[in-house]
Design an enzyme around this catalytic site. Structure first.
Site, PDB file in Angstrom:
ATOM      1  N   HIS A 135       0.853  -1.196   0.000  1.00  0.00           N
ATOM      2  CA  HIS A 135       0.000   0.000   0.000  1.00  0.00           C
ATOM      3  C   HIS A 135       0.885   1.241   0.000  1.00  0.00           C
ATOM      4  O   HIS A 135       1.014   1.943   0.998  1.00  0.00           O
ATOM      5  CB  HIS A 135      -0.931  -0.006   1.212  1.00  0.00           C
ATOM      6  CG  HIS A 135      -2.041   0.995   1.115  1.00  0.00           C
ATOM      7  ND1 HIS A 135      -3.324   0.717   1.509  1.00  0.00           N
ATOM      8  CD2 HIS A 135      -2.076   2.275   0.655  1.00  0.00           C
ATOM      9  CE1 HIS A 135      -4.090   1.783   1.312  1.00  0.00           C
ATOM     10  NE2 HIS A 135      -3.339   2.749   0.802  1.00  0.00           N
ATOM     11  N   HIS A 247     -10.328   0.638  -2.012  1.00  0.00           N
ATOM     12  CA  HIS A 247     -10.656   1.526  -0.893  1.00  0.00           C
ATOM     13  C   HIS A 247     -12.119   1.871  -1.118  1.00  0.00           C
ATOM     14  O   HIS A 247     -12.447   2.595  -2.047  1.00  0.00           O
ATOM     15  CB  HIS A 247      -9.735   2.752  -0.959  1.00  0.00           C
ATOM     16  CG  HIS A 247     -10.082   3.868  -0.029  1.00  0.00           C
ATOM     17  ND1 HIS A 247      -9.121   4.603   0.631  1.00  0.00           N
ATOM     18  CD2 HIS A 247     -11.263   4.429   0.337  1.00  0.00           C
ATOM     19  CE1 HIS A 247      -9.687   5.553   1.346  1.00  0.00           C
ATOM     20  NE2 HIS A 247     -10.992   5.459   1.185  1.00  0.00           N
ATOM     21  N   HIS A 321      -6.922  13.561   2.334  1.00  0.00           N
ATOM     22  CA  HIS A 321      -8.053  13.492   1.407  1.00  0.00           C
ATOM     23  C   HIS A 321      -8.558  14.872   1.001  1.00  0.00           C
ATOM     24  O   HIS A 321      -9.690  15.004   0.543  1.00  0.00           O
ATOM     25  CB  HIS A 321      -9.167  12.620   1.992  1.00  0.00           C
ATOM     26  CG  HIS A 321      -8.765  11.181   2.056  1.00  0.00           C
ATOM     27  ND1 HIS A 321      -8.707  10.382   0.942  1.00  0.00           N
ATOM     28  CD2 HIS A 321      -8.329  10.422   3.084  1.00  0.00           C
ATOM     29  CE1 HIS A 321      -8.275   9.183   1.286  1.00  0.00           C
ATOM     30  NE2 HIS A 321      -8.037   9.188   2.578  1.00  0.00           N
TER      31      HIS A 321
END
Length: 568
Positions: A135, A247, A321
């Site tokens: 990841h 995700h 984000h």
């Protein structure tokens, strides 16, 4: 004539043997040597007055008949066992695990040593397979330095640098970026593989990324992980024998966790940060741990659950984000992902083998250099809070150690179709090996081998008369220089891209290795981590129930492998 040695004297000379126990760093974890491949009285050791000399432990055999390197008397910790052995390396691969020496005069030798053999003293050291981090946000190339120094030798993920998309999602989007990143991979002494962007409802934009060299595709909610995108992405993966990482939809905009599972249609998929703090259907993405086709992993910021875990997550999430804390909806989005109850349950699900892998989420809510540390901190915390596993004896934590080492070695390799090359210490595999002093296990490796050559090591002042004077710190070694770099690391690509000749078309220097057998993998293939509980998460309290049992634990207030070893 027989000389009898005490166990302590023997261990100090040749390292621990069968029945001896070794503490891992400053944890409460003890491993016990299950078997010793060496032969008492016939051990080999290098040095003045020692065994590996011409006509003694070193034979007259030519280079073709002997390994290039032997690691002597090492303790191997791998998913398949905890043993003492000599390790042979030939042409960059593990050639044998057994007893080294001179077969002309010594009994039981399976690894002949010759004048063409280099020796690395493994006495008193633990050897593990190089870690695999699946990841990776490729935000900065300097991550590779940190990862390698921690014992990670393979990095899989996506990105193009500190672009806004890469800061949030592990995707290398489109053929142009894929080609550039594969070319950049030639400059780093680590195995690399890149995921394309999987969010599309038509197959053509996905297929062209696989053809350009992607080892798989990443579905991310920030690009819109709808059931249509999931279905299309998995169809392309099935057609090309590549993996899909996902995700899922935190906001449940396009459906709930049941909608996502339905879109999988029983097809294999790797679910990132399956607890949910890193993203995914709130609050019950954990349910997918019970699906046969789901290969679940964690990312390391929630590993293990501590008194600081919740506090640090909010700021991390806002940055990663691209959220604005002054916007109420953005704040609600962030807070919906951070739940103490599911994070606490995550500890236990790892300990029982329901969560199969552990990775970093590098610079995007995760620390690239702490995958291995946090894996073993979780194992320690669970032993302290839950006691020995049923599979372990009162003397050792061997099964627990095998379960946890598999989470960042063999299981990621199986998941992403690279287990034929890396992920364990077995003959035929690429010799990516990490050597540890037990006191520093999981924290600061002594030496890292890439493709059988020393790539990084703790090294003292280069102007000193011996290698050990301060300052001792990690320094790059010869495997990272010149043409050796491209011959000691691998670049993973799709079979479709390899067949299309991208190595020549892109001018790649590293060997390219196609991934394979990605689509037949199931949870049952996750070594020591295949439990499939029926999980429910209470939508009001977030309590996690697995097979009828409430999963909860207290946060740790202190951890091993931490301030004892670091100034900062």
């Amino acid at each position: 004539m027989t000389l009898r040695l005490s166990r302590r004297a023997y261990a100090e000379m040749f390292g621990p043997t069968t029945g001896d126990r070794v503490r891992l760093a400053d944890t409460d974890l003890l491993i016990e040597i299950e078997r010793d491949f060496t032969i008492y009285g016939e051990e080999v050791k290098f040095g003045g007055g020692k065994v590996i000399r011409d006509g003694m432990g070193q034979s007259q055999r030519v280079a073709a008949e002997v390994p290039d390197t032997v690691i002597t008397n090492a303790v191997i910790l791998d998913h398949w066992g905890i043993v003492k052995a000599d390790i042979a390396i030939k042409h960059g691969r593990i050639a044998a695990i057994g007893k080294a020496g001179n077969p002309d005069i010594q009994p039981g030798v399976t690894i002949p040593i010759g004048a063409g053999t280099e020796v690395i003293a493994g006495e008193g050291l633990i050897v593990t397979a190089g870690g695999i981090d699946t990841h990776i946000h490729f935000i900065s190339p300097q991550q590779i330095d940190e990862a390698l120094a921690s014992g990670v030798t393979t990095m899989l993920g996506g990105g193009t640098g500190p672009a806004t998309g890469t800061n949030a999602t592990t995707c290398t989007p489109g053929p142009w970026h894929m080609e550039r990143m594969l070319q950049a991979a030639d400059g780093w002494p680590i195995n690399l593989g890149f995921l394309g962007k999987g969010n599309a409802s038509r197959p053509e934009p996905l297929l062209e990324q696989i053809a350009a060299g992607a080892i798989g595709l990443k579905l991310h909610e920030d690009w819109g992980t709808t059931p249509a995108a999931i279905d299309t992405c998995l169809s392309i993966a099935d057609d090309t024998d590549t993996q899909v990482a996902i995700h899922t939809d935190t906001l449940n905009e396009a459906g709930f966790v049941e909608s996502t599972v339905a879109a999988f249609k029983g097809r294999t998929i790797h679910t990132y940060h399956t607890e949910g703090a890193g993203g995914g259907h709130a609050p019950d993405i954990l349910k997918v741990c019970g699906e046969a086709n789901v290969l679940p992993s964690s990312t390391n910021p929630t590993r293990p659950y501590t008194i600081n875990t919740l506090e640090e997550h909010l700021d991390m999430l806002m940055v990663c984000h691209h959220l604005d804390p002054s916007i109420a909806e953005d704040l609600a989005f962030a807070e919906s992902r951070i739940r103490r109850e599911t994070i606490a349950a995550e500890d236990i699900l790892h300990d029982l083998g329901a969560l199969s892998m552990l990775s970093s989420d590098s610079q995007a809510m995760g620390r690239v250099g702490e995958v291995i540390i946090r894996t073993w901190q979780t194992a320690h915390k669970m032993k302290v809070q839950r006691g020995a596993l049923p599979e372990d004896s009162a003397r050792n934590d061997n099964f627990r150690a095998k379960r946890y080492v598999a989470k960042y070695t063999i299981n990621p390799a199986i998941t992403h179709g690279i287990a034929h090359q890396v992920g364990s210490i077995e003959p035929g595999k690429w010799a990516d090996l990490v050597l540890w002093e037990p006191a520093f296990f999981g924290i600061k490796p002594t030496m890292i081998l890439k493709g059988g050559m020393i790539a990084l090591a703790q090294m003292g002042d280069p102007n000193a008369s011996i290698p050990t004077p301060q300052p001792v710190h990690y320094r790059e070694m010869f495997a990272t220089r010149g043409g050796a770099l491209a011959r000691t690391s691998l670049t993973f690509v799709s079979q479709l891209a390899a067949d299309a000749g991208i190595a020549e078309r892109y001018g790649l220097a590293k060997p390219i290795v196609p991934v394979r057998n990605c689509r037949q993998v199931t949870k049952a293939d996750m070594i020591h981590n295949a439990w499939r509980p029926a999980i429910s998460v209470d939508p009001e309290t977030y309590d996690v129930i697995a097979d009828g049992q409430l999963l909860t634990c207290e946060p740790a207030s202190v951890l091993p492998m931490a301030q004892r070893y670091f100034l900062f």
